[in-house]
Each structure stands twice: as C-alpha cells, then as structure tokens.
Design a protein around this motif. Sequence first.
Motif, PDB file in Angstrom:
ATOM      1  N   ALA A 154      -3.415  11.386 -12.055  1.00 56.38           N
ATOM      2  CA  ALA A 154      -3.498  10.076 -11.407  1.00 56.38           C
ATOM      3  C   ALA A 154      -2.208   9.769 -10.652  1.00 56.38           C
ATOM      4  O   ALA A 154      -2.240   9.249  -9.537  1.00 56.38           O
ATOM      5  CB  ALA A 154      -3.785   8.990 -12.438  1.00 56.38           C
ATOM      6  N   LEU A 155      -1.060  10.091 -11.245  1.00 56.94           N
ATOM      7  CA  LEU A 155       0.226   9.876 -10.588  1.00 56.94           C
ATOM      8  C   LEU A 155       0.342  10.727  -9.333  1.00 56.94           C
ATOM      9  O   LEU A 155       0.770  10.248  -8.285  1.00 56.94           O
ATOM     10  CB  LEU A 155       1.375  10.179 -11.545  1.00 56.94           C
ATOM     11  N   GLU A 211      -2.081  11.906  -7.467  1.00 57.27           N
ATOM     12  CA  GLU A 211      -2.993  11.368  -6.458  1.00 57.27           C
ATOM     13  C   GLU A 211      -2.408  10.118  -5.810  1.00 57.27           C
ATOM     14  O   GLU A 211      -2.498   9.938  -4.596  1.00 57.27           O
ATOM     15  CB  GLU A 211      -4.355  11.069  -7.077  1.00 57.27           C
ATOM     16  N   ARG A 212      -1.800   9.255  -6.608  1.00 54.36           N
ATOM     17  CA  ARG A 212      -1.183   8.039  -6.078  1.00 54.36           C
ATOM     18  C   ARG A 212      -0.002   8.372  -5.180  1.00 54.36           C
ATOM     19  O   ARG A 212       0.163   7.790  -4.109  1.00 54.36           O
ATOM     20  CB  ARG A 212      -0.768   7.125  -7.228  1.00 54.36           C
ATOM     21  N   ARG A 217      -1.334   9.726  -1.857  1.00 55.88           N
ATOM     22  CA  ARG A 217      -1.872   8.638  -1.031  1.00 55.88           C
ATOM     23  C   ARG A 217      -0.734   7.816  -0.415  1.00 55.88           C
ATOM     24  O   ARG A 217      -0.765   7.480   0.755  1.00 55.88           O
ATOM     25  CB  ARG A 217      -2.784   7.734  -1.855  1.00 55.88           C
ATOM     26  N   ASN A 218       0.279   7.515  -1.211  1.00 54.73           N
ATOM     27  CA  ASN A 218       1.419   6.751  -0.702  1.00 54.73           C
ATOM     28  C   ASN A 218       2.164   7.502   0.394  1.00 54.73           C
ATOM     29  O   ASN A 218       2.719   6.889   1.303  1.00 54.73           O
ATOM     30  CB  ASN A 218       2.381   6.392  -1.825  1.00 54.73           C
ATOM     31  N   ALA A 262       0.077   1.681   3.657  1.00 53.95           N
ATOM     32  CA  ALA A 262      -0.185   0.876   2.455  1.00 53.95           C
ATOM     33  C   ALA A 262      -1.064  -0.334   2.737  1.00 53.95           C
ATOM     34  O   ALA A 262      -1.853  -0.747   1.882  1.00 53.95           O
ATOM     35  CB  ALA A 262       1.137   0.431   1.843  1.00 53.95           C
TER      36      ALA A 262
END
Length: 69
Positions: free
Chosen positions: A11-12, A14-15, A18-19, A24
């Motif tokens: 999850a980290l 992927e985040r 994306r960032n 944003a």
Amino acid sequence: MLTTLSTERLALMERLERNATRDALTGLLNRRLLQVWLERYLTEHAGVAVYVIDLDGFKRINTGSGFSL
C-alpha cells in the motif's frame, strides 16, 4: 504478522508511486509520467497529437480549491 507488513508495504509503495506520477489535486498524469507514456506510445504508433491548454487565472482557482504549498 508478515502478511500485514507485506500488505502495508505494498500500500505504501502504491501511494508513493501515485504521489510521484500524478497531480495531487486533479489525479492527472504529471509531466514526468506523461513524457514516459508518450515515448512508449510513439515507439508503437505512427503519430500522436498533444493539446496544451493554458487556463488564465488557474492559479487563483488552484490556490482556493487546491492545496497550499
């Protein structure tokens, strides 16, 4: 425990991706990812058109509705 750590790490990651690749506020591709995408696309296709839009006064809208720097 190991599964939880793996899930949290995924999850980290992927985040973080994306960032690093998306705006944003809008979620649109940023310049870096757009360039990579266009380079890949152009190697497989004959041509592509890109529209660039300049929005007058967008800074005011972005500042009011977006995030502060």
